[in-house]
Scaffold this active site. Structure first.
Site, short mmCIF file in Angstrom:
data_model
loop_
_atom_site.label_atom_id
_atom_site.label_comp_id
_atom_site.label_asym_id
_atom_site.label_seq_id
_atom_site.Cartn_x
_atom_site.Cartn_y
_atom_site.Cartn_z
N ASP A 42 1.69 15.78 -2.21
CA ASP A 42 2.49 15.34 -3.35
C ASP A 42 1.73 15.59 -4.65
O ASP A 42 2.32 15.96 -5.66
CB ASP A 42 2.82 13.84 -3.24
CG ASP A 42 3.97 13.59 -2.28
OD1 ASP A 42 4.81 14.49 -2.11
OD2 ASP A 42 4.03 12.49 -1.70
N ASN A 114 6.37 10.96 -11.79
CA ASN A 114 6.18 9.69 -11.07
C ASN A 114 6.25 8.48 -12.00
O ASN A 114 7.11 7.65 -11.88
CB ASN A 114 4.82 9.64 -10.36
CG ASN A 114 4.86 10.21 -8.96
OD1 ASN A 114 5.93 10.45 -8.41
ND2 ASN A 114 3.70 10.45 -8.39
N GLU A 115 5.25 8.40 -12.89
CA GLU A 115 5.16 7.20 -13.73
C GLU A 115 4.20 7.37 -14.89
O GLU A 115 3.40 8.30 -14.94
CB GLU A 115 4.72 5.98 -12.90
CG GLU A 115 3.25 5.86 -12.58
CD GLU A 115 2.77 6.83 -11.51
OE1 GLU A 115 2.02 7.76 -11.88
OE2 GLU A 115 3.14 6.68 -10.35
N ARG A 140 0.32 -10.18 -20.87
CA ARG A 140 -1.14 -10.19 -20.85
C ARG A 140 -1.59 -10.02 -19.41
O ARG A 140 -1.14 -10.73 -18.51
CB ARG A 140 -1.66 -11.51 -21.42
CG ARG A 140 -3.15 -11.48 -21.56
CD ARG A 140 -3.63 -12.37 -22.65
NE ARG A 140 -5.08 -12.20 -22.72
CZ ARG A 140 -5.82 -12.53 -23.71
NH1 ARG A 140 -5.27 -13.06 -24.78
NH2 ARG A 140 -7.11 -12.35 -23.68
N ALA A 177 -1.01 -7.31 -12.33
CA ALA A 177 -1.75 -8.56 -12.50
C ALA A 177 -1.46 -9.24 -13.83
O ALA A 177 -2.37 -9.49 -14.63
CB ALA A 177 -3.26 -8.31 -12.32
P1 NAP Z 1 -4.16 10.61 -5.52
O1 NAP Z 1 -4.90 9.39 -5.91
O2 NAP Z 1 -4.83 11.70 -4.77
O3 NAP Z 1 -2.82 10.24 -4.69
C1 NAP Z 1 -2.22 9.04 -4.58
C2 NAP Z 1 -1.34 9.01 -3.31
O4 NAP Z 1 0.04 8.89 -3.72
C3 NAP Z 1 -1.41 10.23 -2.41
O5 NAP Z 1 -1.36 9.82 -1.06
C4 NAP Z 1 -0.16 11.01 -2.81
O6 NAP Z 1 0.27 11.88 -1.78
C5 NAP Z 1 0.80 9.87 -3.00
N1 NAP Z 1 1.99 10.13 -3.84
C6 NAP Z 1 2.09 10.80 -5.01
N2 NAP Z 1 3.35 10.77 -5.47
C7 NAP Z 1 4.08 10.06 -4.57
C8 NAP Z 1 5.45 9.69 -4.48
N3 NAP Z 1 6.34 10.00 -5.44
N4 NAP Z 1 5.86 8.92 -3.42
C9 NAP Z 1 4.98 8.57 -2.46
N5 NAP Z 1 3.67 8.90 -2.47
C10 NAP Z 1 3.23 9.64 -3.53
O7 NAP Z 1 -3.54 11.22 -6.86
P2 NAP Z 1 -2.55 12.43 -7.01
O8 NAP Z 1 -2.33 13.11 -5.69
O9 NAP Z 1 -2.99 13.22 -8.20
O10 NAP Z 1 -1.19 11.66 -7.37
C11 NAP Z 1 -1.05 11.01 -8.61
C12 NAP Z 1 -0.32 9.74 -8.30
O11 NAP Z 1 -1.17 8.81 -7.64
C13 NAP Z 1 0.14 8.98 -9.50
O12 NAP Z 1 1.32 9.52 -10.05
C14 NAP Z 1 0.33 7.58 -8.92
O13 NAP Z 1 1.66 7.38 -8.48
C15 NAP Z 1 -0.56 7.55 -7.71
N6 NAP Z 1 -1.53 6.46 -7.81
C16 NAP Z 1 -1.35 5.39 -6.99
C17 NAP Z 1 -2.18 4.29 -7.08
C18 NAP Z 1 -1.94 3.13 -6.18
O14 NAP Z 1 -0.98 3.18 -5.40
N7 NAP Z 1 -2.74 2.08 -6.25
C19 NAP Z 1 -3.23 4.28 -8.00
C20 NAP Z 1 -3.39 5.40 -8.84
C21 NAP Z 1 -2.52 6.49 -8.74
P3 NAP Z 1 -0.55 13.22 -1.36
O15 NAP Z 1 -1.70 12.73 -0.53
O16 NAP Z 1 0.46 13.97 -0.56
O17 NAP Z 1 -0.98 13.90 -2.61
#
Ligand code: NAP
Ligand code: MN
Length: 258
Positions: A42, A114-115, A140, A177
């Site tokens: 993703d 995404n966001e 806050r 939080a």
């Molecule tokens: P990453 O930290 O490597 O990936 C975060 C995880 O989210 C990976 O497992 C990714 O899948 C999965 N993911 C991304 N978009 C998704 C969606 N629309 N639905 C379900 N799972 C999804 O960072 P990255 O690969 O560059 O992705 C950036 C995204 O990480 C941000 O947009 C944010 O949504 C997410 N993120 C999540 C958290 C959290 O959940 N605590 C914290 C920071 C960021 P793949 O392994 O297939 O890449």
């Protein structure tokens, strides 16, 4: 038509790239391609959406099947045939637009698949939340997350936000939080808003914040405000068949592939 590949740097993904380049009958163009094949996860598809917002994006997942996955490694032949024979359908995924403003009047514009989040992990952050210009609450806490329907299964879901049907024209605000006490009061639950609403988050005191837009992040010194809304921008995601949304949720979250 022209195409290019965007590849996660692992052995399996690089091997698939080689095979694709040998078999796709289009010209290769990584400046302004009409088709982008994202090979990885993703995260690779999200990067493709930022680098090539006008292209048709095909994703092939070389790790676990992700949420945006449209072709698995076993479907490599199908992907190549679909591209060579122009046999695919396109789903338009909405992008959220934001304008980030600092106290010097500098403005950064970005789009998110995404966001968008506003955070200050080591300290609490105070933000005034306005919707369509009307004050809703003074937040806050650690931060706020504003996600699209297709992003609702990513960061938003980890924050306790709802998974949103990608056919709905909405976006969602979730808290990270949030402090709730006799001094601070916020809604606390995720807030789902209709597509025409505009959200503004204003700094209450001069502060330094991180703003994330999908995989990107900006450190904003003297943060003033961020305005978030839909601006009729879309990413074109290609699928062999329009995938049933519930199947995608089951495949990603409920049914193990083992
Ligand atoms: P990453 O930290 O490597 O990936 C975060 C995880 O989210 C990976 O497992 C990714 O899948 C999965 N993911 C991304 N978009 C998704 C969606 N629309 N639905 C379900 N799972 C999804 O960072 P990255 O690969 O560059 O992705 C950036 C995204 O990480 C941000 O947009 C944010 O949504 C997410 N993120 C999540 C958290 C959290 O959940 N605590 C914290 C920071 C960021 P793949 O392994 O297939 O890449
Ligand atoms: Mn990733």
């Amino acid at each position: 038509m022209s195409y290019c590949c965007l590849v996660r740097e692992d052995k399996a993904s690089l091997e698939i790239e080689k095979e694709i380049k040998n078999r796709i009958k289009l010209s290769y163009n990584d400046m302004d391609p009409e088709i982008v094949i994202a090979i990885g996860g993703d995260g690779t598809i999200i990067k493709a959406s930022h680098l090539y917002p006008n292209a048709i994006i095909f994703g092939i997942h070389t790790g676990h099947l992700g949420f945006y996955a449209n072709y698995s490694v076993d479907e490599l032949d199908l992907l190549i045939d679909d591209i060579n024979n122009k046999n695919y359908c396109i789903e338009k995924l909405k992008l959220l637009s934001c304008e980030i403003e600092d106290s010097l009047g500098n403005v950064i514009k970005e789009n998110a698949l995404n966001e968008i989040t506003v955070v200050t992990p080591p300290r609490t952050l105070t933000l005034d939340v306005k919707i369509d210009g009307e004050f809703l609450e003074r937040f806050r806490g650690t931060g706020l997350c504003i996600s699209t329907p297709s992003g609702s299964t990513a960061y938003n879901k980890s924050l306790g936000g709802a998974v949103i049907d990608s056919l709905l024209d909405v976006f969602q605000l979730t808290e990270m939080a949030g402090i709730n006490s006799t001094s601070y009061r916020t809604l606390s639950s995720p807030l789902v808003l209709s597509k025409d609403r505009k959200v503004e988050l204003d700094a209450v005191i001069d502060s330094e914040v991180y703003i994330t837009v999908d995989h990107l992040n900006y450190l904003i010194k003297g943060f003033k405000a961020i305005r978030i809304h839909y601006d009729n921008k879309y990413i074109n995601m290609a699928y062999h068949n329009h995938e049933n949304y519930l199947k995608r949720i089951k495949r990603t979250f409920l049914i193990s592939e083992k």
